[in-house]
Write a protein that holds these residues in place. Structure first.
Motif, PDB file in Angstrom:
ATOM      1  N   GLN A  28       1.055   1.061  -7.277  1.00 16.04           N
ATOM      2  CA  GLN A  28      -0.072   0.695  -8.041  1.00 16.04           C
ATOM      3  C   GLN A  28       0.041  -0.551  -8.829  1.00 16.04           C
ATOM      4  N   GLY A  29      -1.004  -1.308  -8.806  1.00 17.70           N
ATOM      5  CA  GLY A  29      -1.150  -2.410  -9.451  1.00 17.70           C
ATOM      6  C   GLY A  29      -0.757  -3.668  -8.669  1.00 17.70           C
ATOM      7  N   THR A  30      -0.232  -3.546  -7.376  1.00 19.80           N
ATOM      8  CA  THR A  30       0.136  -4.495  -6.538  1.00 19.80           C
ATOM      9  C   THR A  30      -0.964  -4.916  -5.601  1.00 19.80           C
ATOM     10  N   THR A  31      -1.240  -6.272  -5.397  1.00 25.62           N
ATOM     11  CA  THR A  31      -2.308  -6.888  -4.684  1.00 25.62           C
ATOM     12  C   THR A  31      -1.427  -7.771  -3.741  1.00 25.62           C
ATOM     13  N   TYR A  32      -2.119  -7.894  -2.389  1.00 23.26           N
ATOM     14  CA  TYR A  32      -1.617  -8.762  -1.366  1.00 23.26           C
ATOM     15  C   TYR A  32      -2.795  -9.522  -1.036  1.00 23.26           C
ATOM     16  N   THR A  33      -2.540 -10.944  -1.060  1.00 20.52           N
ATOM     17  CA  THR A  33      -3.586 -11.680  -0.583  1.00 20.52           C
ATOM     18  C   THR A  33      -2.965 -12.924   0.397  1.00 20.52           C
ATOM     19  N   GLN A  34      -3.801 -13.403   1.258  1.00 22.03           N
ATOM     20  CA  GLN A  34      -3.230 -14.148   2.503  1.00 22.03           C
ATOM     21  C   GLN A  34      -3.929 -15.497   1.941  1.00 22.03           C
ATOM     22  N   ASN A  35      -3.417 -16.651   2.135  1.00 17.79           N
ATOM     23  CA  ASN A  35      -3.849 -17.992   1.697  1.00 17.79           C
ATOM     24  C   ASN A  35      -4.142 -18.656   3.210  1.00 17.79           C
ATOM     25  N   ALA A  36      -4.673 -19.916   3.220  1.00 17.18           N
ATOM     26  CA  ALA A  36      -5.213 -20.517   4.341  1.00 17.18           C
ATOM     27  C   ALA A  36      -3.883 -20.733   5.174  1.00 17.18           C
ATOM     28  N   ASP A  37      -2.950 -21.031   4.763  1.00 13.72           N
ATOM     29  CA  ASP A  37      -1.707 -21.186   5.617  1.00 13.72           C
ATOM     30  C   ASP A  37      -0.945 -20.003   6.276  1.00 13.72           C
ATOM     31  N   GLY A  38      -1.579 -18.794   5.905  1.00 12.24           N
ATOM     32  CA  GLY A  38      -1.254 -17.539   6.612  1.00 12.24           C
ATOM     33  C   GLY A  38      -0.131 -16.781   5.810  1.00 12.24           C
ATOM     34  N   GLU A  39       0.138 -17.466   4.510  1.00 10.12           N
ATOM     35  CA  GLU A  39       1.350 -16.823   3.824  1.00 10.12           C
ATOM     36  C   GLU A  39       0.641 -15.801   2.894  1.00 10.12           C
ATOM     37  N   ILE A  40       1.440 -14.578   2.641  1.00 14.22           N
ATOM     38  CA  ILE A  40       1.033 -13.499   2.129  1.00 14.22           C
ATOM     39  C   ILE A  40       1.764 -13.569   0.627  1.00 14.22           C
ATOM     40  N   ILE A  41       0.754 -13.507  -0.336  1.00 16.32           N
ATOM     41  CA  ILE A  41       1.207 -13.666  -1.806  1.00 16.32           C
ATOM     42  C   ILE A  41       0.776 -12.372  -2.436  1.00 16.32           C
ATOM     43  N   THR A  42       2.002 -11.874  -3.001  1.00 16.90           N
ATOM     44  CA  THR A  42       2.050 -10.468  -3.609  1.00 16.90           C
ATOM     45  C   THR A  42       2.177 -10.692  -5.151  1.00 16.90           C
ATOM     46  N   ASP A  43       1.156  -9.985  -5.548  1.00 11.06           N
ATOM     47  CA  ASP A  43       0.931 -10.008  -7.270  1.00 11.06           C
ATOM     48  C   ASP A  43       1.647  -8.720  -7.721  1.00 11.06           C
ATOM     49  N   THR A  44       2.412  -8.435  -8.619  1.00 11.74           N
ATOM     50  CA  THR A  44       2.916  -7.238  -8.964  1.00 11.74           C
ATOM     51  C   THR A  44       2.606  -6.717 -10.302  1.00 11.74           C
ATOM     52  N   ARG A  45       1.777  -7.884 -11.271  1.00 10.05           N
ATOM     53  CA  ARG A  45       1.398  -7.533 -12.493  1.00 10.05           C
ATOM     54  C   ARG A  45       0.225  -6.481 -12.468  1.00 10.05           C
ATOM     55  N   ASP A  46       0.101  -5.781 -13.637  1.00  6.00           N
ATOM     56  CA  ASP A  46      -0.734  -4.956 -13.703  1.00  6.00           C
ATOM     57  C   ASP A  46      -2.324  -5.460 -13.852  1.00  6.00           C
ATOM     58  N   PRO A  47      -3.301  -4.938 -13.249  1.00  7.87           N
ATOM     59  CA  PRO A  47      -4.630  -5.542 -13.145  1.00  7.87           C
ATOM     60  C   PRO A  47      -5.139  -6.154 -14.620  1.00  7.87           C
ATOM     61  N   GLN A  48      -4.969  -5.623 -15.762  1.00  7.62           N
ATOM     62  CA  GLN A  48      -5.080  -5.890 -16.843  1.00  7.62           C
ATOM     63  C   GLN A  48      -4.746  -7.452 -17.127  1.00  7.62           C
ATOM     64  N   LYS A  49      -3.401  -7.644 -16.625  1.00  8.06           N
ATOM     65  CA  LYS A  49      -2.835  -8.761 -17.108  1.00  8.06           C
ATOM     66  C   LYS A  49      -3.301  -9.981 -16.094  1.00  8.06           C
ATOM     67  N   ALA A  50      -3.335  -9.661 -14.811  1.00  8.82           N
ATOM     68  CA  ALA A  50      -3.822 -10.328 -13.915  1.00  8.82           C
ATOM     69  C   ALA A  50      -5.221 -10.868 -14.119  1.00  8.82           C
ATOM     70  N   ASN A  51      -6.035 -10.209 -14.708  1.00 15.08           N
ATOM     71  CA  ASN A  51      -7.386 -10.836 -14.531  1.00 15.08           C
ATOM     72  C   ASN A  51      -7.722 -11.395 -15.949  1.00 15.08           C
ATOM     73  N   ARG A  52      -6.744 -11.362 -16.998  1.00 19.02           N
ATOM     74  CA  ARG A  52      -7.096 -11.584 -18.287  1.00 19.02           C
ATOM     75  C   ARG A  52      -7.456 -13.057 -18.258  1.00 19.02           C
ATOM     76  N   LYS A  53      -8.223 -13.524 -19.344  1.00 23.10           N
ATOM     77  CA  LYS A  53      -8.346 -15.022 -19.349  1.00 23.10           C
ATOM     78  C   LYS A  53      -7.343 -15.747 -20.044  1.00 23.10           C
ATOM     79  N   ILE A  54      -7.140 -16.809 -19.404  1.00 25.84           N
ATOM     80  CA  ILE A  54      -6.017 -17.533 -20.125  1.00 25.84           C
ATOM     81  C   ILE A  54      -6.132 -18.686 -21.093  1.00 25.84           C
ATOM     82  N   ILE A  55      -7.354 -19.379 -20.591  1.00 23.64           N
ATOM     83  CA  ILE A  55      -7.757 -20.357 -21.890  1.00 23.64           C
ATOM     84  C   ILE A  55      -8.857 -19.832 -22.958  1.00 23.64           C
TER      85      ILE A  55
END
Length: 93
Positions: free
Chosen positions: A52-79
């Motif tokens: 739970q909370g892990t998302t996998y995305t694939q960029n244009a080069d075909g690399e798979i990016i794994t984000d293990t942060r919880d959704p609240q931290k991943a979607n928060r506004k940084i600035i």
């Protein structure tokens, strides 16, 4: 002779008690293992479980990016809103 038989009885009693206790512990561990295995087998049809909370995305080069942060931290506004506002830029020559 009576003392030897009594000591043998005490020894056998202790051995049987330890064996029964170890059997009960092994039974509980086996039941927990079976229950956990059943839960994971029901988790997904494909057999792969995504934590739970892990998302996998694939960029244009075909690399798979794994984000293990919880959704609240991943979607928060940084600035903050009061910083980094854009202004119209005109180049002066």
């Amino acid at each position: 002779m009576f003392i030897i038989k009594f000591l043998l009885f005490i020894f056998l009693f202790i051995v049987v008690s330890v064996a029964i206790t170890m059997g009960k512990v092994a039974w509980h561990i086996w039941k927990m293992h079976r229950q956990i295995k059943k839960q994971y087998s029901q988790a997904g049809v494909s057999g792969r479980h995504q934590p739970q909370g892990t998302t996998y995305t694939q960029n244009a080069d075909g690399e798979i990016i794994t984000d293990t942060r919880d959704p609240q931290k991943a979607n928060r506004k940084i600035i903050p809103d009061d910083e980094g506002e854009y202004v119209d830029f005109e180049e002066v020559k």
